[in-house]
Design a protein around this motif. Structure first.
Motif, PDB file in Angstrom:
ATOM      1  N   UNK A  70       0.840  -1.209   0.000  1.00 18.16           N
ATOM      2  CA  UNK A  70       0.000   0.000   0.000  1.00 18.16           C
ATOM      3  C   UNK A  70       0.873   1.257   0.000  1.00 18.16           C
ATOM      4  N   UNK A  71       2.019   1.167   0.672  1.00 16.71           N
ATOM      5  CA  UNK A  71       2.962   2.296   0.732  1.00 16.71           C
ATOM      6  C   UNK A  71       3.524   2.599  -0.673  1.00 16.71           C
ATOM      7  N   UNK A  72       3.821   1.528  -1.457  1.00 21.94           N
ATOM      8  CA  UNK A  72       4.310   1.725  -2.834  1.00 21.94           C
ATOM      9  C   UNK A  72       3.285   2.542  -3.624  1.00 21.94           C
ATOM     10  N   UNK A  73       2.009   2.141  -3.487  1.00 20.13           N
ATOM     11  CA  UNK A  73       0.938   2.826  -4.223  1.00 20.13           C
ATOM     12  C   UNK A  73       0.821   4.284  -3.748  1.00 20.13           C
ATOM     13  N   UNK A  74       0.878   4.484  -2.424  1.00 20.18           N
ATOM     14  CA  UNK A  74       0.809   5.840  -1.870  1.00 20.18           C
ATOM     15  C   UNK A  74       1.953   6.704  -2.378  1.00 20.18           C
ATOM     16  N   UNK A  75       3.155   6.119  -2.424  1.00 19.29           N
ATOM     17  CA  UNK A  75       4.330   6.879  -2.876  1.00 19.29           C
ATOM     18  C   UNK A  75       4.206   7.268  -4.351  1.00 19.29           C
ATOM     19  N   UNK A  76       3.615   6.377  -5.174  1.00 15.44           N
ATOM     20  CA  UNK A  76       3.432   6.712  -6.598  1.00 15.44           C
ATOM     21  C   UNK A  76       2.511   7.926  -6.724  1.00 15.44           C
ATOM     22  N   UNK A  77       1.433   7.942  -5.927  1.00 16.87           N
ATOM     23  CA  UNK A  77       0.507   9.079  -5.956  1.00 16.87           C
ATOM     24  C   UNK A  77       1.202  10.356  -5.470  1.00 16.87           C
ATOM     25  N   UNK A  78       2.088  10.194  -4.442  1.00 14.28           N
ATOM     26  CA  UNK A  78       2.805  11.358  -3.907  1.00 14.28           C
ATOM     27  C   UNK A  78       3.736  11.970  -4.953  1.00 14.28           C
ATOM     28  N   UNK A  79       4.461  11.080  -5.690  1.00 12.26           N
ATOM     29  CA  UNK A  79       5.370  11.565  -6.737  1.00 12.26           C
ATOM     30  C   UNK A  79       4.583  12.365  -7.766  1.00 12.26           C
ATOM     31  N   UNK A  80       3.463  11.784  -8.247  1.00 14.30           N
ATOM     32  CA  UNK A  80       2.689  12.440  -9.308  1.00 14.30           C
ATOM     33  C   UNK A  80       2.058  13.745  -8.816  1.00 14.30           C
ATOM     34  N   UNK A  81       1.598  13.746  -7.549  1.00 13.83           N
ATOM     35  CA  UNK A  81       0.986  14.971  -7.004  1.00 13.83           C
ATOM     36  C   UNK A  81       2.039  16.072  -6.860  1.00 13.83           C
ATOM     37  N   UNK A  82       3.236  15.700  -6.359  1.00 10.03           N
ATOM     38  CA  UNK A  82       4.298  16.701  -6.180  1.00 10.03           C
ATOM     39  C   UNK A  82       4.704  17.286  -7.530  1.00 10.03           C
ATOM     40  N   UNK A  83       4.827  16.400  -8.546  1.00 11.78           N
ATOM     41  CA  UNK A  83       5.219  16.879  -9.879  1.00 11.78           C
ATOM     42  C   UNK A  83       4.177  17.840 -10.449  1.00 11.78           C
ATOM     43  N   UNK A  84       2.902  17.472 -10.234  1.00 13.19           N
ATOM     44  CA  UNK A  84       1.811  18.292 -10.772  1.00 13.19           C
ATOM     45  C   UNK A  84       1.833  19.698 -10.162  1.00 13.19           C
ATOM     46  N   UNK A  85       2.159  19.744  -8.837  1.00 12.63           N
ATOM     47  CA  UNK A  85       2.183  21.037  -8.146  1.00 12.63           C
ATOM     48  C   UNK A  85       3.484  21.790  -8.378  1.00 12.63           C
ATOM     49  N   UNK A  86       4.420  21.146  -9.076  1.00  5.75           N
ATOM     50  CA  UNK A  86       5.712  21.781  -9.322  1.00  5.75           C
ATOM     51  C   UNK A  86       6.619  21.770  -8.102  1.00  5.75           C
ATOM     52  N   UNK A  87       6.287  20.912  -7.109  1.00  5.13           N
ATOM     53  CA  UNK A  87       7.115  20.821  -5.895  1.00  5.13           C
ATOM     54  C   UNK A  87       8.187  19.744  -6.092  1.00  5.13           C
ATOM     55  N   UNK A  88       9.153  19.694  -5.141  1.00  4.35           N
ATOM     56  CA  UNK A  88      10.192  18.669  -5.238  1.00  4.35           C
ATOM     57  C   UNK A  88       9.584  17.296  -4.938  1.00  4.35           C
ATOM     58  N   UNK A  89       9.936  16.302  -5.770  1.00  3.66           N
ATOM     59  CA  UNK A  89       9.373  14.965  -5.556  1.00  3.66           C
ATOM     60  C   UNK A  89      10.414  13.996  -4.988  1.00  3.66           C
ATOM     61  N   UNK A  90      11.578  14.532  -4.552  1.00  9.87           N
ATOM     62  CA  UNK A  90      12.673  13.669  -4.078  1.00  9.87           C
ATOM     63  C   UNK A  90      12.247  12.761  -2.921  1.00  9.87           C
ATOM     64  N   UNK A  91      11.574  13.358  -1.910  1.00  7.89           N
ATOM     65  CA  UNK A  91      11.174  12.573  -0.728  1.00  7.89           C
ATOM     66  C   UNK A  91      10.221  11.443  -1.154  1.00  7.89           C
ATOM     67  N   UNK A  92       9.306  11.764  -2.062  1.00  9.95           N
ATOM     68  CA  UNK A  92       8.344  10.763  -2.534  1.00  9.95           C
ATOM     69  C   UNK A  92       9.054   9.650  -3.314  1.00  9.95           C
TER      70      UNK A  92
END
Ligand code: HEM
Length: 117
Positions: A70-92
């Motif tokens: 479930x964490x893998x799936x959550x992290x994928x959503x975090x990466x895509x959300x951070x990219x969409x907002x133009x924020x850093x996605x490194x932590x995700x």
């Protein structure tokens, strides 16, 4: 069921990487591919839950395996959300790699499916 599970998370990972590159290039197709990706999240979760259901006595390692998945799936959503907002996605991204290694390691270590160890 393990084959269905492996197929669905493998396709999800491939679709995730395609969505990342489409989003990077600013393509309008990114949204569409992400919708299909979400369908594969659901398939991965359903097949994972069915695998859990087939186990007679669930140990803590199975719970950790499911949480890592479930964490893998959550992290994928975090990466895509951070990219969409133009924020850093490194932590995700770091979370995604850690969770993926953990989910694959625990999945292969536990007794169902393909025997590697
Ligand atoms: C992208 C996310 C996920 C990845 C990369 C992943 C990876 C794996 C791998 C590599 C296996 C071993 C298959 C085999 O031995 O042939 C496995 C099995 C399993 N997965 Fe997942 N999984 C994910 C998501 C989930 C989720 C969300 C759940 C539960 C809700 C789950 C529950 C299980 C269970 C119960 C098994 C059987 C464990 C065993 O081998 O005894 N997985 N998974």
């Amino acid at each position: 069921m393990t084959h269905a599970h492996i197929t669905s998370w493998l396709i999800a990972i491939i679709l995730f990487l395609i969505t990342v590159s489409l989003q990077r290039s600013g393509s309008s197709k990114a949204k569409m591919v992400q919708m299909v990706l979400r369908l594969f999240y659901i398939l991965t979760i359903i097949t994972g839950v069915l695998l859990l259901h087939s186990i007679a006595s669930i140990s803590i390692l199975y719970v950790m395996k499911a949480l890592a998945g479930l964490w893998v799936i959550g992290a994928m959503e975090m990466v895509l959300a951070a990219m969409k907002k133009g924020k850093s996605s490194t932590v995700a991204w770091v979370q995604w790699v850690v969770a993926l290694v953990l989910a694959i390691f625990l999945g292969l270590m536990l007794p169902l499916g393909i025997d590697l160890f």
